[in-house]
Design a protein around this motif. Structure first.
Motif: not given
Length: 201
Positions: A17-19, A155-158, A123-124, A22-24
């Protein structure tokens, strides 16, 4: 303006969830410019009627971006850091308004803005379709948006998903994403085409 609202899950561990969040955060902090292609699907509140469009997206922080819709209708949305310009090729008509009035806590602000944590609560959400989703809730009341999500693969925007105040759902799926590539300054300058009408708001 609905297109400007045009660009925000995990069932596993709390760490996952944190990841997603964190990616954003990493995207907002580390990706200063970028390019991508997109396909947008707009679904009516009844869930039955759908419209699909496609085009390209470029941005440079802070607050410079260019959305170009190529199919089925040509439309260009450009933010130059102080104003947002929307040009409809079929009508040969452009409109402009101050960036602060047009942007606010919108998807474009989330992608190209400079104050992610100031403007949004993150929020994840559960993973869906192989995409890690993060919900971004505007800190200030925003009547035009019910729901805003961003999706990442690693890490890539999808993808990005927006539900507006009328229940209309817009989803953008990104492809050919290029992060931190140079984007020339003229891409964020709007030049009124010959003979076009201009409406300033």
């Amino acid at each position: 303006m609905k297109k400007l609202l045009i660009a925000l899950t995990l069932l596993s561990s709390g760490l996952a969830h944190a990841d997603a969040v964190d990616a954003l955060r990493d995207f907002a902090r580390d990706v200063k410019s970028g390019k991508a292609n997109f396909t947008q699907t707009v679904t009516a509140p009844d869930g039955k009627r759908k419209k699909t469009s496609s085009g390209s997206f470029e941005f440079e922080r802070p607050n410079r971006f260019r959305f170009v819709y190529a199919k089925p209708f040509e439309q260009t949305i450009v933010a130059d850091g102080s104003k947002v310009w929307i040009y409809d090729a079929d009508l040969n008509q452009a409109s402009s308004r101050k960036l602060a009035d047009a942007l606010g806590a919108t998807p474009a602000a989330l992608l190209a803005g400079a104050n992610l944590e100031r403007d949004f609560t993150l929020k994840a959400l559960p993973v869906d379709g192989g995409i890690d989703w993060v919900q971004a809730v505007p800190r200030q009341a925003e009547s035009t948006i019910q729901l805003l999500k961003l999706g990442f693969k690693g890490k890539e925007l999808a993808a990005m998903e927006i539900v507006d105040g009328f229940g209309q759902r817009s989803r953008l799926d990104f492809s050919a994403v290029q992060a931190n590539v140079p984007v020339t300054a003229d891409r964020f300058q709007f030049k009124l085409p010959a003979g076009a009408d201009l409406i300033e708001q």
